[in-house]
Scaffold this motif. Sequence first.
Motif, PDB file in Angstrom:
ATOM      1  N   ILE A 234      66.999  68.746  35.618  1.00 61.29           N
ATOM      2  CA  ILE A 234      66.260  68.189  36.597  1.00 61.29           C
ATOM      3  C   ILE A 234      66.216  68.718  38.062  1.00 61.29           C
ATOM      4  N   ALA A 278      57.382  63.677  34.791  1.00 59.40           N
ATOM      5  CA  ALA A 278      57.958  64.719  33.726  1.00 59.40           C
ATOM      6  C   ALA A 278      57.241  64.388  32.473  1.00 59.40           C
ATOM      7  N   LEU A 307      56.849  67.754  37.229  1.00 59.98           N
ATOM      8  CA  LEU A 307      57.958  68.733  36.844  1.00 59.98           C
ATOM      9  C   LEU A 307      57.755  69.646  35.556  1.00 59.98           C
ATOM     10  N   VAL A 310      60.869  68.176  30.654  1.00 62.34           N
ATOM     11  CA  VAL A 310      62.025  67.999  31.075  1.00 62.34           C
ATOM     12  C   VAL A 310      63.310  67.914  29.947  1.00 62.34           C
ATOM     13  N   LEU A 316      67.458  62.245  34.392  1.00 63.36           N
ATOM     14  CA  LEU A 316      66.424  62.208  35.377  1.00 63.36           C
ATOM     15  C   LEU A 316      66.227  60.544  35.333  1.00 63.36           C
TER      16      LEU A 316
END
Length: 419
Positions: A234, A278, A307, A310, A316
């Motif tokens: 992260i 994510a 992102l 993940v 996160l």
Amino acid sequence: MMQDSQTINVDTEVLGGVETAHVPDGAAGTVPTGGLSGRRILFVMPSIPLQGMERATIQIMRILIGQGAEVLCVTERTYGDKVRAEVERLGARCIAIDCHVKLELAKNPRTMGRMFWHWARFALALRRTIREFRPTHIHITNISFFIYSFPAIWRTKSPVVFRLSNPPVAGLPRMKQAAWNWIWRRCVPAACDVLVCNSQFALAQLRARGVDFPNVVLLNNCLPERSVDGPSDIPPIRSDRFNIVYLGRIQPKKGCELLVDAAIRMLDEGLQVDVVLAGEYQWQNPFAEALIARVARAGCAEHIRFLGEVQDVFGLLDACDLHVHASLTESFSNAVLEAKSRGVPSVAFPCTSLPEQITHLQDGYLCSDSSSDALYEGIRFFVDHPEERRAAGHAARRSLERYSVERAARAWVQLYQEV
């Protein structure tokens, strides 16, 4: 296949004429071990991205393997490496077969011919796999995979369990909708012994398509396990800002654009909020490319970040204040369960299965409608009321007991013992 229509006894209670998987309170930790010794279960899951449906299926595999079942998973040859890695991590075997061509009606004869060629190759390879593996059960995970598998599983002697990862499609053009309805009404009952719905919403959509299936089990997802290889992936999260997280693929049906609309509005008003999305966005995804470009044009790329996939989802969530799940079509949300497990309340639309998972103003917030304005109001409620947000987070964590792995394990073990 089972020849007689009958009710499947999986320690259930009847709910609206449907068998509902049920584990009595206090019995969640009493799952017998080795209850599926001797079962050989073939999973058909040749998925490309590793998202919610795939993780829920892998969790089912983990449960069944833990109870002594032998599992073989059919994956996609060219792009199924991530699914194969997760399945093999469980100690199960995989076999790869090409099935990346979408099965759909096409006007071009060459396109139709190519589609039928791929379909026939997959069905023949799957039939050969069934003959060699000799499964006691076959587990289908998706309607597209069912269509691919139909020629091989129709009239098979092995009972077929079809778990609906998503409800039947609706709102298509007339001819396409008629074709899909025919598949659900005729082909699915002809080839499958048990249909497993993961929500009341999915069941209602099934009934709306006119599907009269004799053996239906309602069994919610449980919290999927996740593993992190190496250090956390992260990015830095600023603790001096209100952090909002979205978990899932970047797609129109997931409401990502509506979340971006609400986030840009809050940033324009000067609110100290950051949003992290994510989820996979690079696989054939022009929608995601356009959305990322729009955020950049608005000058918000520093505070609205994409992102990609993940691994450390729980890390996160621990770094964020609020989870937003703006999905417009959802059979059951694993992301909501993951947020609950970390004590993070969810803001969601009042559609699909989400009202079954979230109680408004208790463990989350159900928006008044499915719009960016309603999403903005839901987020602002928790931004402006930190005490209510903390209380909702505590309630969210407590509510996760309904979706425990132990409860799901008892139900799945009993289902496979009875079918």
